[in-house]
Design a protein around this motif. Structure first.
Motif, PDB file in Angstrom:
ATOM      1  N   ALA A  89       5.316 -10.082 -14.010  1.00 50.14           N
ATOM      2  CA  ALA A  89       5.766 -10.050 -12.614  1.00 50.14           C
ATOM      3  C   ALA A  89       6.714  -8.880 -12.379  1.00 50.14           C
ATOM      4  N   GLU A  90       7.598  -8.623 -13.338  1.00 44.74           N
ATOM      5  CA  GLU A  90       8.547  -7.511 -13.197  1.00 44.74           C
ATOM      6  C   GLU A  90       7.815  -6.173 -13.177  1.00 44.74           C
ATOM      7  N   ALA A  91       6.845  -6.015 -14.061  1.00 42.17           N
ATOM      8  CA  ALA A  91       6.074  -4.766 -14.104  1.00 42.17           C
ATOM      9  C   ALA A  91       5.252  -4.591 -12.833  1.00 42.17           C
ATOM     10  N   GLN A  92       4.737  -5.692 -12.283  1.00 47.90           N
ATOM     11  CA  GLN A  92       4.000  -5.597 -11.022  1.00 47.90           C
ATOM     12  C   GLN A  92       4.899  -5.106  -9.898  1.00 47.90           C
ATOM     13  N   LYS A  93       6.143  -5.577  -9.855  1.00 50.25           N
ATOM     14  CA  LYS A  93       7.083  -5.122  -8.822  1.00 50.25           C
ATOM     15  C   LYS A  93       7.334  -3.623  -8.941  1.00 50.25           C
ATOM     16  N   ARG A  94       7.457  -3.123 -10.179  1.00 47.34           N
ATOM     17  CA  ARG A  94       7.694  -1.696 -10.389  1.00 47.34           C
ATOM     18  C   ARG A  94       6.447  -0.872 -10.093  1.00 47.34           C
ATOM     19  N   SER A  95       5.283  -1.499 -10.052  1.00 44.01           N
ATOM     20  CA  SER A  95       4.005  -0.816  -9.877  1.00 44.01           C
ATOM     21  C   SER A  95       3.452  -1.001  -8.468  1.00 44.01           C
ATOM     22  N   ALA A  96       4.313  -1.012  -7.496  1.00 39.75           N
ATOM     23  CA  ALA A  96       3.923  -1.340  -6.114  1.00 39.75           C
ATOM     24  C   ALA A  96       2.796  -0.460  -5.587  1.00 39.75           C
ATOM     25  N   GLU A  97       2.834   0.834  -5.848  1.00 35.12           N
ATOM     26  CA  GLU A  97       1.790   1.709  -5.316  1.00 35.12           C
ATOM     27  C   GLU A  97       0.440   1.435  -5.983  1.00 35.12           C
ATOM     28  N   ALA A  98       0.452   1.164  -7.277  1.00 35.06           N
ATOM     29  CA  ALA A  98      -0.797   0.834  -7.971  1.00 35.06           C
ATOM     30  C   ALA A  98      -1.359  -0.491  -7.459  1.00 35.06           C
ATOM     31  N   ILE A  99      -0.477  -1.457  -7.224  1.00 34.31           N
ATOM     32  CA  ILE A  99      -0.908  -2.761  -6.690  1.00 34.31           C
ATOM     33  C   ILE A  99      -1.511  -2.576  -5.300  1.00 34.31           C
ATOM     34  N   ALA A 100      -0.854  -1.774  -4.479  1.00 29.89           N
ATOM     35  CA  ALA A 100      -1.351  -1.535  -3.113  1.00 29.89           C
ATOM     36  C   ALA A 100      -2.716  -0.832  -3.157  1.00 29.89           C
ATOM     37  N   THR A 101      -2.879   0.108  -4.073  1.00 30.78           N
ATOM     38  CA  THR A 101      -4.165   0.804  -4.200  1.00 30.78           C
ATOM     39  C   THR A 101      -5.237  -0.156  -4.684  1.00 30.78           C
ATOM     40  N   ALA A 102      -4.896  -0.993  -5.644  1.00 29.27           N
ATOM     41  CA  ALA A 102      -5.871  -1.916  -6.218  1.00 29.27           C
ATOM     42  C   ALA A 102      -6.327  -2.993  -5.248  1.00 29.27           C
ATOM     43  N   PHE A 103      -5.368  -3.535  -4.522  1.00 31.22           N
ATOM     44  CA  PHE A 103      -5.662  -4.722  -3.707  1.00 31.22           C
ATOM     45  C   PHE A 103      -5.606  -4.457  -2.206  1.00 31.22           C
ATOM     46  N   GLY A 104      -5.279  -3.207  -1.845  1.00 33.90           N
ATOM     47  CA  GLY A 104      -5.262  -2.788  -0.449  1.00 33.90           C
ATOM     48  C   GLY A 104      -4.425  -3.621   0.397  1.00 33.90           C
TER      49      GLY A 104
END
Length: 104
Positions: A89-104
């Protein structure tokens, strides 16, 4: 980044060496240039975006994945979604742009 790559070429790295990224149940395997790294999912601290690359940050070692390596935007999103799904969960928070790209 360009200076770093230019220096690698000066040292004998060949641009044409193929690098492969293999998604596995327990982590990510990165192979190329006579080396193979197997990184457990728990080691990933962040997926950071740079203008032309994704940086897979694992602490003392990070891995550069050129965005041009993907044949399509769908392939890029699919890869990011798979990796992001294994992040803490912590790494996902730091990876906000990758998450946004992946899941739009």
């Amino acid at each position: 980044m360009k200076r770093y790559i230019d220096r690698l070429i000066e040292l004998g790295h060949r641009r044409e060496d193929e690098i492969s990224f293999e998604l596995m149940d327990g982590g990510l395997a990165i192979s190329g240039g006579g080396m193979r790294h197997a990184i457990d999912w728990t080691a990933f601290l962040e997926i950071a975006s740079a203008p032309h690359h994704w940086l897979l940050i694992t602490g003392p070692m990070s891995f550069i994945l050129p965005k041009r390596a993907f044949a399509s935007a769908d392939q890029e999103r699919s890869f990011l979604a798979e990796v992001a799904g294994h992040l803490t969960a912590e790494a996902q928070k730091r990876s906000a742009e990758a998450i946004a790209t992946a899941f739009g």
